[in-house]
Design a protein around this motif. Structure first.
Motif, PDB file in Angstrom:
ATOM      1  N   ASP A 197       0.809  -1.196   0.130  1.00  0.00           N
ATOM      2  CA  ASP A 197      -0.071  -0.040   0.097  1.00  0.00           C
ATOM      3  C   ASP A 197       0.841   1.294  -0.010  1.00  0.00           C
ATOM      4  OD1 ASP A 197      -2.248  -1.615  -0.159  1.00  0.00           O
ATOM      5  OD2 ASP A 197      -2.895  -1.236   1.946  1.00  0.00           O
ATOM      6  N   GLN A 204       3.398   1.946  -1.431  1.00  0.00           N
ATOM      7  CA  GLN A 204       3.769   2.551  -3.107  1.00  0.00           C
ATOM      8  C   GLN A 204       2.407   3.072  -3.662  1.00  0.00           C
ATOM      9  OE1 GLN A 204       6.907   2.149  -4.017  1.00  0.00           O
ATOM     10  NE2 GLN A 204       7.320   1.123  -2.003  1.00  0.00           N
ATOM     11  N   GLU A 205       1.252   2.558  -3.411  1.00  0.00           N
ATOM     12  CA  GLU A 205       0.150   3.227  -3.838  1.00  0.00           C
ATOM     13  C   GLU A 205      -0.133   4.538  -3.407  1.00  0.00           C
ATOM     14  OE1 GLU A 205      -3.876   1.137  -4.639  1.00  0.00           O
ATOM     15  OE2 GLU A 205      -2.702  -0.792  -4.313  1.00  0.00           O
ATOM     16  N   GLU A 206       0.038   4.561  -2.109  1.00  0.00           N
ATOM     17  CA  GLU A 206      -0.270   6.018  -1.416  1.00  0.00           C
ATOM     18  C   GLU A 206       0.741   6.995  -1.938  1.00  0.00           C
ATOM     19  OE1 GLU A 206      -2.916   5.340  -0.125  1.00  0.00           O
ATOM     20  OE2 GLU A 206      -3.229   3.918   1.435  1.00  0.00           O
ATOM     21  N   THR A 229       1.905   7.044  -5.166  1.00  0.00           N
ATOM     22  CA  THR A 229       1.605   7.307  -6.338  1.00  0.00           C
ATOM     23  C   THR A 229       0.205   8.227  -6.162  1.00  0.00           C
ATOM     24  OG1 THR A 229       2.494   5.013  -7.203  1.00  0.00           O
ATOM     25  CG2 THR A 229       0.838   6.357  -8.522  1.00  0.00           C
ATOM     26  N   HIS A 230      -0.654   8.108  -5.174  1.00  0.00           N
ATOM     27  CA  HIS A 230      -1.683   8.969  -5.074  1.00  0.00           C
ATOM     28  C   HIS A 230      -1.324  10.335  -4.773  1.00  0.00           C
ATOM     29  CE1 HIS A 230      -4.565   5.470  -3.476  1.00  0.00           C
ATOM     30  NE2 HIS A 230      -4.300   5.629  -4.836  1.00  0.00           N
ATOM     31  N   ASP A 234      -9.421   3.153  -4.977  1.00  0.00           N
ATOM     32  CA  ASP A 234      -8.320   2.348  -4.470  1.00  0.00           C
ATOM     33  C   ASP A 234      -8.547   2.387  -2.808  1.00  0.00           C
ATOM     34  OD1 ASP A 234      -7.032   2.063  -6.774  1.00  0.00           O
ATOM     35  OD2 ASP A 234      -5.750   3.816  -6.702  1.00  0.00           O
ATOM     36  N   HIS A 292      -8.429  -0.847  -0.052  1.00  0.00           N
ATOM     37  CA  HIS A 292      -7.760  -0.839   0.935  1.00  0.00           C
ATOM     38  C   HIS A 292      -8.569  -1.299   2.405  1.00  0.00           C
ATOM     39  CE1 HIS A 292      -4.464   1.850  -1.134  1.00  0.00           C
ATOM     40  NE2 HIS A 292      -4.560   0.569  -1.347  1.00  0.00           N
TER      41      HIS A 292
END
Ligand SMILES: [Fe+2]
Ligand SMILES: [Fe+2]
Length: 151
Positions: free
Chosen positions: A46, A48-50, A52-53, A133, A137
């Motif tokens: 997560d 990495q996703e956050e 990117t956000h 997204d 989560h």
């Protein structure tokens, strides 16, 4: 075209995403034990996703003639996501993550409303994607909570 409210919410969302990265990273390091392994792996994914956000939000701010905030403007909000005293208390971290995801969901819902009102479909589209997204989560960590409560 852009409204003050859209800018304000984007800047808040950026700060929240960065705070989330910090706390997910810290908890992924601090947690101990066999039962924590799954949670640590999920937090790491997560992060990495956050991140990117945060980048997407920052780029949108720039396109709107604004800037993302930096550390001297930062006010922390994720009290329930501080690492627990007991480093094996996985449930405390799961609950903190769910709180953080719910706060993000609320912010992106507000951003969708503000962007619609400001006739800003690009920001609205970004907010819808980010909302999806964060809901994913939250679902993942609700699933973990079920399992850890039953132990
Ligand atoms: Fe996020
Ligand atoms: Fe998230």
């Amino acid at each position: 075209m852009s409204s003050d409210r859209v800018i304000k919410l984007l800047r808040e969302a950026y700060a929240d995403e960065i705070e989330t990265v910090m706390n997910y990273q810290t908890n992924a390091i601090v947690l101990d034990g066999v039962r924590a392994e799954e949670i640590k792996g999920s937090l790491q994914a997560d992060i990495q996703e956050e991140l990117t956000h945060a980048e997407q939000i920052g780029q949108r701010l720039k396109q709107l003639g604004a800037r993302p905030p930096s550390s001297m403007e930062f006010t922390p909000r994720q009290e329930s996501l501080q690492p627990p005293e007991d480093s094996t208390d996985v449930l405390a971290v799961i609950n903190g993550v769910i709180d953080a995801e719910e706060a993000a969901i609320a912010t992106y819902r507000d951003l969708i409303d503000a962007a619609t009102e400001a006739n800003d479909p690009v920001t609205e589209d970004l907010a819808v994607t980010l909302l999806a997204d964060e809901e994913a989560h939250r679902t993942e960590f609700r699933g973990f909570r079920k399992e850890y409560r039953n132990d």
